[in-house]
Design a protein around this motif. Sequence first.
Motif, PDB file in Angstrom:
ATOM      1  N   VAL A 177      30.612 -16.502 -57.152  1.00 35.83           N
ATOM      2  CA  VAL A 177      30.450 -15.060 -57.012  1.00 35.83           C
ATOM      3  C   VAL A 177      31.606 -14.569 -56.164  1.00 35.83           C
ATOM      4  CG1 VAL A 177      29.025 -13.215 -56.082  1.00 35.83           C
ATOM      5  CG2 VAL A 177      27.942 -15.194 -57.187  1.00 35.83           C
ATOM      6  N   GLN A 178      32.289 -13.557 -56.622  1.00 35.58           N
ATOM      7  CA  GLN A 178      33.399 -12.999 -55.863  1.00 35.58           C
ATOM      8  C   GLN A 178      33.077 -11.570 -55.473  1.00 35.58           C
ATOM      9  OE1 GLN A 178      35.462 -13.933 -53.914  1.00 35.58           O
ATOM     10  NE2 GLN A 178      37.405 -14.391 -54.917  1.00 35.58           N
ATOM     11  N   THR A 179      33.468 -11.199 -54.260  1.00 37.42           N
ATOM     12  CA  THR A 179      33.167  -9.865 -53.757  1.00 37.42           C
ATOM     13  C   THR A 179      34.417  -9.210 -53.177  1.00 37.42           C
ATOM     14  OG1 THR A 179      32.564 -10.668 -51.551  1.00 37.42           O
ATOM     15  CG2 THR A 179      30.793 -10.512 -53.191  1.00 37.42           C
ATOM     16  N   ALA A 180      34.354  -7.893 -53.054  1.00 31.61           N
ATOM     17  CA  ALA A 180      35.433  -7.128 -52.420  1.00 31.61           C
ATOM     18  C   ALA A 180      34.836  -5.872 -51.816  1.00 31.61           C
ATOM     19  CB  ALA A 180      36.516  -6.759 -53.431  1.00 31.61           C
ATOM     20  N   MET A 220      44.840 -19.719 -47.797  1.00 29.58           N
ATOM     21  CA  MET A 220      44.137 -18.500 -47.397  1.00 29.58           C
ATOM     22  C   MET A 220      42.820 -18.315 -48.143  1.00 29.58           C
ATOM     23  SD  MET A 220      46.711 -15.355 -46.583  1.00 29.58           S
ATOM     24  CE  MET A 220      45.316 -14.327 -46.059  1.00 29.58           C
ATOM     25  N   GLY A 221      42.254 -19.417 -48.626  1.00 31.12           N
ATOM     26  CA  GLY A 221      40.956 -19.327 -49.290  1.00 31.12           C
ATOM     27  C   GLY A 221      41.024 -18.483 -50.535  1.00 31.12           C
ATOM     28  N   HIS A 222      40.146 -17.472 -50.637  1.00 30.29           N
ATOM     29  CA  HIS A 222      40.071 -16.643 -51.832  1.00 30.29           C
ATOM     30  C   HIS A 222      41.148 -15.568 -51.880  1.00 30.29           C
ATOM     31  CE1 HIS A 222      36.597 -18.668 -53.226  1.00 30.29           C
ATOM     32  NE2 HIS A 222      35.749 -18.175 -52.337  1.00 30.29           N
ATOM     33  N   HIS A 223      41.961 -15.453 -50.868  1.00 27.37           N
ATOM     34  CA  HIS A 223      43.065 -14.488 -50.900  1.00 27.37           C
ATOM     35  C   HIS A 223      44.224 -15.131 -51.657  1.00 27.37           C
ATOM     36  CE1 HIS A 223      41.171 -11.686 -48.070  1.00 27.37           C
ATOM     37  NE2 HIS A 223      40.770 -12.760 -47.411  1.00 27.37           N
ATOM     38  N   GLN A 241      51.718  -2.730 -43.486  1.00 25.85           N
ATOM     39  CA  GLN A 241      50.562  -2.592 -44.364  1.00 25.85           C
ATOM     40  C   GLN A 241      50.381  -3.882 -45.154  1.00 25.85           C
ATOM     41  OE1 GLN A 241      47.495  -0.672 -45.119  1.00 25.85           O
ATOM     42  NE2 GLN A 241      48.949   1.018 -45.052  1.00 25.85           N
ATOM     43  N   MET A 242      49.144  -4.396 -45.204  1.00 21.88           N
ATOM     44  CA  MET A 242      48.855  -5.610 -45.951  1.00 21.88           C
ATOM     45  C   MET A 242      47.629  -5.398 -46.820  1.00 21.88           C
ATOM     46  SD  MET A 242      48.250  -9.563 -44.632  1.00 21.88           S
ATOM     47  CE  MET A 242      46.814  -9.184 -43.610  1.00 21.88           C
ATOM     48  N   GLY A 243      47.636  -5.969 -48.021  1.00 27.50           N
ATOM     49  CA  GLY A 243      46.485  -5.838 -48.899  1.00 27.50           C
ATOM     50  C   GLY A 243      46.448  -6.942 -49.936  1.00 27.50           C
ATOM     51  N   ASP A 244      45.324  -7.025 -50.651  1.00 29.61           N
ATOM     52  CA  ASP A 244      45.170  -7.966 -51.757  1.00 29.61           C
ATOM     53  C   ASP A 244      45.581  -7.281 -53.051  1.00 29.61           C
ATOM     54  OD1 ASP A 244      43.647 -10.539 -50.821  1.00 29.61           O
ATOM     55  OD2 ASP A 244      42.644  -8.874 -49.795  1.00 29.61           O
ATOM     56  N   ILE A 245      46.391  -7.953 -53.843  1.00 25.00           N
ATOM     57  CA  ILE A 245      46.754  -7.418 -55.149  1.00 25.00           C
ATOM     58  C   ILE A 245      45.561  -7.493 -56.087  1.00 25.00           C
ATOM     59  CG2 ILE A 245      48.284  -7.702 -57.140  1.00 25.00           C
ATOM     60  CD1 ILE A 245      50.330  -8.895 -55.160  1.00 25.00           C
ATOM     61  N   ASP A 246      44.821  -8.577 -56.014  1.00 24.09           N
ATOM     62  CA  ASP A 246      43.649  -8.781 -56.853  1.00 24.09           C
ATOM     63  C   ASP A 246      42.630  -9.584 -56.056  1.00 24.09           C
ATOM     64  OD1 ASP A 246      43.100  -8.797 -60.184  1.00 24.09           O
ATOM     65  OD2 ASP A 246      41.947 -10.239 -59.027  1.00 24.09           O
ATOM     66  N   HIS A 247      41.344  -9.249 -56.203  1.00 26.42           N
ATOM     67  CA  HIS A 247      40.285  -9.885 -55.425  1.00 26.42           C
ATOM     68  C   HIS A 247      39.521 -10.955 -56.209  1.00 26.42           C
ATOM     69  CE1 HIS A 247      40.405  -6.976 -52.011  1.00 26.42           C
ATOM     70  NE2 HIS A 247      40.847  -6.162 -52.954  1.00 26.42           N
ATOM     71  N   GLY A 248      39.961 -11.255 -57.427  1.00 27.75           N
ATOM     72  CA  GLY A 248      39.218 -12.187 -58.253  1.00 27.75           C
ATOM     73  C   GLY A 248      39.589 -13.638 -58.022  1.00 27.75           C
TER      74      GLY A 248
END
Length: 502
Positions: free
Chosen positions: A431-434, A247-250, A270-277
């Motif tokens: 570079v990481q973004t959210a 899933m790439g950066h996920h 409901q789905m989400g990212d625990i951390d975006h780093g």
Amino acid sequence: METRASSPISHREALRKAEQSIAKAKDAVSKDLHRLKYHFMAPAYWINDPNGLIFFKGEYHLFYQHYPYAPQWGAMHWGHAKSKDLVHWEHLPIALAPSEPYDNHDRGGCFSGSAVDDNGTLSLLYTGTMIQEDGKVVQTQCLATSQDGITFEKYEGNPVISAPPEDGSADFRDPKVWRHNDLWYMVVGSGKDGEGKALLYKSANLREWDYVGVLAESDGRIGTMWECPDFFPLGDRYVLMFSPMGMGHHKTIYLVGDMDYETGKFTWDQMGDIDHGFDYYAPQSFLDGKGRRIIIAWLNNWDWMPWYKDFGPTYQNNWCGAMSFPRTVELEPDGRLKFSPVEELQVLRREHVHLGNTKVTPGKSVLPKYVASDCLEIKAEFELAGCKAEEIGFVLRASEDSTQQTLLSCNLQTKELRFDRSRADGWSEGVQTAKLEAADDGVLKLHILIDTSVIEVYTDGDRTVMTNNIYPDPGSVNLDVFTVGNDVVMRSIDIWKLSSAW
């Protein structure tokens, strides 16, 4: 790379050799200036996934994937530590080492798993991994128990689950076990035909397990293999966490939904990212004595860059890897999750600087020089009402001449949180973004934890979190606030220098 699991050896002897190897390296390793001050690390060599997190007999226990012979991945052992406050950790003897046919191989071993309290017996469920002569990887689920919480015996009837079900594949690992009513349940990560899956089992005694079925699986968007699944109730709902491959950066995903124990099905909405780093993988949760659901993760990941770039330069000093600072998990009214650093961090706070209602102007410094440190906690609030600035941010871990610096910025026009480590150290990249949400009260709040070679960022009411490793020179400790395009009012900033927990 040394190997210690290629020939038959007793479990006790395997543990003794591993402890001897660590003892020879740990004193020199402790002197490395990149060592973290309040994030957990192994005494030396390699560490990855957290395992067996449990609050047992009044103490926190942390087990972890560990290779005690080199600063890179090898035959997996289980390292072990305990704590009374989630901040100060005591290293304990290595708990598990490869020693049996089902977990004894140079590139296999005792893979990830979990811990439960079985009527006072601390019980570890883990994946035994071996590689046959034909190259086939065989993963099974195994049990080890301890009466004193320190010394573990592998169950003579291992493996307790000897093969994946038809719904799974050879990727069959990372059991997470919990109790519901009178039965134990286990979720195991797997995948088949390019779709990640969480497989469900049940047992009355931790030794005989019945396959229930597929708890949940990818809908085509959520990875090809679900590593390190974790399943737990939160409020009146259930949460499934995992690290999806492909899933790439996920790197870490959560699903929120409802559980039907009659059918063994988890239905999520409901789905989400625990951390975006870049550097947050395989989080595992546990319930503590205060009723908090807490997670800890490995501060790295598997597939961002080649391993020698991905895992950082610390391998040159015979250590590699660390754990995130513990976070609580809470369910928001809208069904999403928030993740906040545990309050016990406050015990490390020392010198404190507070500024209120400070105008931040493009190109001008506003923070005093004496706040510089490689070990900080920062809480800042910015006034957004009427703000015409394009961007607000921090310069972190900067050298005197600014050739080394890490930039954390919030773009108020694109609503983007951005972490730029391309000039952090001459080693890190990317570079990481959210997505950045606008606060309802017109205030941007940032909570930043800095600890030598890691930065954790919390914002959007702790619903958006980003964790990244950096490796700047020890002297690159300067800190400042910046704005782009116009002035901004910093309503308040609190900065604490933190003492070392070690």
